[in-house]
Write a protein that holds these residues in place. Structure first.
Motif, mmCIF file in Angstrom:
data_model
loop_
_atom_site.group_PDB
_atom_site.id
_atom_site.type_symbol
_atom_site.label_atom_id
_atom_site.label_comp_id
_atom_site.label_asym_id
_atom_site.label_seq_id
_atom_site.Cartn_x
_atom_site.Cartn_y
_atom_site.Cartn_z
ATOM 1 N N SER A 73 0.851 -1.192 0.000
ATOM 2 C CA SER A 73 0.000 0.000 0.000
ATOM 3 C C SER A 73 0.887 1.243 0.000
ATOM 4 O O SER A 73 2.085 1.167 0.260
ATOM 5 N N ASP A 74 0.277 2.390 -0.244
ATOM 6 C CA ASP A 74 1.029 3.651 -0.196
ATOM 7 C C ASP A 74 1.689 3.841 1.166
ATOM 8 O O ASP A 74 2.861 4.226 1.256
ATOM 9 N N GLU A 75 0.947 3.573 2.214
ATOM 10 C CA GLU A 75 1.471 3.766 3.564
ATOM 11 C C GLU A 75 2.667 2.850 3.834
ATOM 12 O O GLU A 75 3.644 3.256 4.462
ATOM 13 N N GLU A 76 2.572 1.607 3.372
ATOM 14 C CA GLU A 76 3.693 0.681 3.540
ATOM 15 C C GLU A 76 4.908 1.135 2.740
ATOM 16 O O GLU A 76 6.042 1.050 3.206
ATOM 17 N N LEU A 77 4.661 1.661 1.542
ATOM 18 C CA LEU A 77 5.757 2.163 0.722
ATOM 19 C C LEU A 77 6.416 3.385 1.351
ATOM 20 O O LEU A 77 7.636 3.535 1.295
ATOM 21 N N VAL A 78 5.600 4.242 1.952
ATOM 22 C CA VAL A 78 6.155 5.424 2.629
ATOM 23 C C VAL A 78 7.064 4.968 3.768
ATOM 24 O O VAL A 78 8.180 5.482 3.931
ATOM 25 N N ALA A 79 6.620 3.996 4.541
ATOM 26 C CA ALA A 79 7.438 3.479 5.644
ATOM 27 C C ALA A 79 8.731 2.867 5.116
ATOM 28 O O ALA A 79 9.819 3.099 5.670
ATOM 29 N N LYS A 80 8.624 2.094 4.040
ATOM 30 C CA LYS A 80 9.819 1.484 3.433
ATOM 31 C C LYS A 80 10.757 2.567 2.909
ATOM 32 O O LYS A 80 11.967 2.496 3.112
ATOM 33 N N ALA A 81 10.192 3.544 2.225
ATOM 34 C CA ALA A 81 11.016 4.625 1.665
ATOM 35 C C ALA A 81 11.754 5.360 2.771
ATOM 36 O O ALA A 81 12.934 5.692 2.626
ATOM 37 N N ASN A 82 11.071 5.610 3.885
ATOM 38 C CA ASN A 82 11.718 6.293 5.008
ATOM 39 C C ASN A 82 12.886 5.508 5.565
ATOM 40 O O ASN A 82 13.873 6.076 6.005
ATOM 41 N N THR A 99 13.831 2.156 -4.139
ATOM 42 C CA THR A 99 12.825 1.257 -4.707
ATOM 43 C C THR A 99 11.407 1.655 -4.302
ATOM 44 O O THR A 99 10.518 1.773 -5.156
ATOM 45 N N ALA A 100 11.159 1.864 -3.027
ATOM 46 C CA ALA A 100 9.808 2.208 -2.562
ATOM 47 C C ALA A 100 9.395 3.584 -3.081
ATOM 48 O O ALA A 100 8.256 3.780 -3.528
ATOM 49 N N TYR A 101 10.295 4.538 -3.042
ATOM 50 C CA TYR A 101 10.022 5.878 -3.568
ATOM 51 C C TYR A 101 9.660 5.809 -5.051
ATOM 52 O O TYR A 101 8.696 6.433 -5.505
ATOM 53 N N GLU A 102 10.439 5.049 -5.814
ATOM 54 C CA GLU A 102 10.183 4.917 -7.251
ATOM 55 C C GLU A 102 8.803 4.322 -7.516
ATOM 56 O O GLU A 102 8.113 4.743 -8.442
ATOM 57 N N GLU A 103 8.388 3.358 -6.713
ATOM 58 C CA GLU A 103 7.062 2.765 -6.884
ATOM 59 C C GLU A 103 5.965 3.788 -6.595
ATOM 60 O O GLU A 103 4.977 3.871 -7.319
ATOM 61 N N LYS A 160 -3.554 11.023 4.110
ATOM 62 C CA LYS A 160 -3.090 9.971 3.218
ATOM 63 C C LYS A 160 -1.937 10.509 2.389
ATOM 64 O O LYS A 160 -1.844 11.711 2.116
ATOM 65 N N PHE A 161 -1.074 9.618 1.955
ATOM 66 C CA PHE A 161 0.049 10.016 1.116
ATOM 67 C C PHE A 161 -0.455 10.745 -0.126
ATOM 68 O O PHE A 161 0.097 11.771 -0.522
#
Length: 193
Positions: free
Chosen positions: A17-26, A34-38, A84-85
């Motif tokens: 999800s967007d929220e999971e990607l934000v956490a990964k990107a951080n 990778t997460a930012y690019e997605e 939300k992101f």
């Protein structure tokens, strides 16, 4: 048998999800993007369409999208998740569109003040339009002090008194130099050779 740490670091960005990607990107940035690019891949087309509709042209829309992506890249670590992101992203996009629109509006006001007809420019080739509308091309024909007055008036949108204070000049002298600089530019535009 693979080490457990390798298995834990692998993930499929498209499935998060967007929220999971934000956490990964951080946790990844700036070592891995990778997460930012997605996140950017998900919203890139919509961002461009929003910008193009707001600004009315693709060139400015592309510039604003690039600026938004950079702001997101550097601002993700400050994103608190209160919204939300997607909401945060479009807030940045909207603000950047407004900034770009104001820049273009100021540029148009300067060109209008110099009595250029934007309709005539529209019919010329795109490259010569960009060349003719270049502020630098027009401003080279006035001395540096007058150029600064014009820039402060049209680009910074300052009042004459503010310009006079900045330039350490009297109000009437500032207005007179402004008027003479515009007249000189108009003459040059009417007789470019």
């Amino acid at each position: 048998m693979s080490p457990p740490s390798v298995a834990r670091t692998r993930y499929r960005p498209a499935e998060l999800s967007d929220e999971e990607l934000v956490a990964k990107a951080n946790s990844e940035l700036f070592h891995t993007t990778t997460a930012y690019e997605e996140l950017m891949r998900r919203y890139q087309r919509t961002l461009f369409n929003v910008c193009a509709r707001y600004l009315g042209n693709e060139r400015d829309a592309d510039d604003v999208c690039q600026e938004v992506m950079l702001k997101v890249l550097h601002g993700l670590r400050h994103f608190e998740g209160k919204a939300k992101f997607k909401t945060w992203l479009y807030s940045i996009t909207y603000n950047e569109c407004i900034t770009q629109y104001r820049k273009e509006k100021r540029k148009k006001r300067l060109l209008d003040a110099l009595s250029l007809d934007p309709q005539d420019e529209h019919h010329e080739q795109e490259e010569s339009v960009a060349e003719r509308t270049s502020l630098d091309r027009f401003l080279v024909h006035v001395n540096p002090v007058d150029r600064e007055i014009l820039v402060l008036r049209f680009i910074a949108e300052l009042e004459f008194q503010e310009i006079a204070d900045i330039m350490h000049m009297g109000l009437s002298a500032t207005k007179m130099r402004y008027k003479r600089a515009l007249e000189k530019l108009r003459k040059h535009i009417d007789n470019p050779f």
